[in-house]
Scaffold this motif. Structure first.
Motif, PDB file in Angstrom:
ATOM      1  N   THR A 167       0.837  -1.192   0.000  1.00 40.50           N
ATOM      2  CA  THR A 167       0.000   0.000   0.000  1.00 40.50           C
ATOM      3  C   THR A 167       0.878   1.250   0.000  1.00 40.50           C
ATOM      4  O   THR A 167       2.083   1.189   0.270  1.00 40.50           O
ATOM      5  CB  THR A 167      -0.897   0.047   1.244  1.00 40.50           C
ATOM      6  OG1 THR A 167      -0.061   0.030   2.408  1.00 40.50           O
ATOM      7  CG2 THR A 167      -1.854  -1.130   1.285  1.00 40.50           C
ATOM      8  N   THR A 179      -8.165  -6.649   1.268  1.00 41.03           N
ATOM      9  CA  THR A 179      -6.979  -7.473   1.020  1.00 41.03           C
ATOM     10  C   THR A 179      -6.356  -8.002   2.308  1.00 41.03           C
ATOM     11  O   THR A 179      -5.564  -8.951   2.264  1.00 41.03           O
ATOM     12  CB  THR A 179      -5.917  -6.665   0.263  1.00 41.03           C
ATOM     13  OG1 THR A 179      -5.548  -5.508   1.043  1.00 41.03           O
ATOM     14  CG2 THR A 179      -6.460  -6.204  -1.094  1.00 41.03           C
ATOM     15  N   LYS A 181      -4.104  -6.514   4.008  1.00 44.00           N
ATOM     16  CA  LYS A 181      -2.670  -6.257   3.937  1.00 44.00           C
ATOM     17  C   LYS A 181      -2.397  -4.773   4.138  1.00 44.00           C
ATOM     18  O   LYS A 181      -3.213  -3.934   3.784  1.00 44.00           O
ATOM     19  CB  LYS A 181      -2.103  -6.688   2.573  1.00 44.00           C
ATOM     20  CG  LYS A 181      -2.140  -8.182   2.305  1.00 44.00           C
ATOM     21  CD  LYS A 181      -1.554  -8.487   0.930  1.00 44.00           C
ATOM     22  CE  LYS A 181      -1.578  -9.977   0.630  1.00 44.00           C
ATOM     23  NZ  LYS A 181      -1.012 -10.294  -0.706  1.00 44.00           N
TER      24      LYS A 181
END
Length: 293
Positions: A167, A179, A181
């Motif tokens: 990201t 996601t 994450k």
């Protein structure tokens, strides 16, 4: 606990810049459980203009301008900070008030606007489908607020994968959720979104945390990085800090620099340059105890 923090930012321009204006937020805060013993900032080239101000959130902002040609910009902030365990470390989470009582109190005239502003959406903290449902798995009816928050902290820590590079600051929190994450600022923004979605007041905290090396391995200079976590407002106990990235109730190893609604309010260094071409940025943060030097 005493720490020495060195935060270095280097900018290298493809073509020399004729002018730059910058805002720097890298000065640790003085608090009941955190005191700044020393702090210095070294800016190369030497600024033509420099001013220090306290912003709306009571963070120190340093405004500086370099009004001559320069191909590089180097900014170093070095601090010596003393930390103690905050009062919330002695709280019994099961003895804190039900979270719905806190939510209702925030909607009353008893709560100050300085606190109420933190239950609203902000630039990096937006509400989306499925967010409230995820949050309410921890914030069940009548559950003590601190106990519920520790449970949410644990679930985020277990459900999400710390993934550097996946990201950036423009990644929406809804994508982080989809996601599972992200990095510390994503964990913090998601935690804030969860809490604000059910009407609780929570704010973003930026700073540093000591990073211990694996057993038998030396600590590398610059291996640490800026860190982010959140603070939840609990009436009678003020702002209580939680770190979902490390599944912690924050104690005396987190060094606080700034607070705000989200990352946009506390960006360590930002500005405008007058130049042509690209630029490269390199950031190094080192957190050490004095005895390690």
């Amino acid at each position: 606990m005493k720490y020495i923090v060195t935060h270095i930012t280097h900018y290298i321009y493809q073509n020399a810049a004729s002018l730059c204006h910058n805002i720097m937020i890298q000065t640790p805060k003085n608090l009941a459980f955190q005191q700044v013993e020393e702090h210095e900032q070294i800016i190369i080239p030497t600024p033509n203009y420099l001013d220090r101000q306290q912003d709306f959130f009571e963070n120190e902002r340093v405004h500086f301008s370099i009004e001559r040609s320069h191909a590089k910009l180097s900014v170093t902030a070095k601090s010596t900070v003393n930390l103690w365990s905050p009062a919330w470390m002695s709280l019994n989470p099961s003895q804190t008030q039900p979270w719905e009582e806190v939510r209702d109190w925030l909607r009353s005239t008893q709560a100050l606007n300085d606190i109420r502003q933190y239950y609203l959406q902000s630039k990096h903290v937006e509400f989306f489908e499925g967010l409230q449902e995820y949050t309410l798995l921890s914030f069940t009816p009548g559950r003590p607020i601190m106990e519920a928050m520790l449970d949410l902290n644990d679930r985020i820590y277990r459900d999400f994968s710390f993934t550097p590079g996946f990201t950036d600051i423009s990644t929406p929190v809804s994508v982080v959720f989809a996601t599972r994450k992200g990095v510390c600022q994503d964990y913090a923004h998601f935690s804030l979104a969860c809490l604000r979605s059910i009407g609780l007041a929570a704010r973003y905290v930026s700073g540093y945390i000591e990073t211990l090396p694996p057993p038998g391995k030396p600590k590398m200079v610059g291996a640490d990085a800026s860190h982010a976590w959140i603070a939840l407002y609990i009436p009678g106990h003020d702002w209580v800090e939680f770190d979902a990235t490390n599944n912690l109730l924050v104690d005396d190893k987190h060094i606080r620099v700034a607070v705000g609604r989200d990352f946009a309010d506390v960006t360590p260094l930002k500005g405008i340059i007058y130049s042509v071409g690209k630029q490269k940025m390199k950031v190094s943060v080192d957190v050490r105890r004095p005895e390690e030097l």
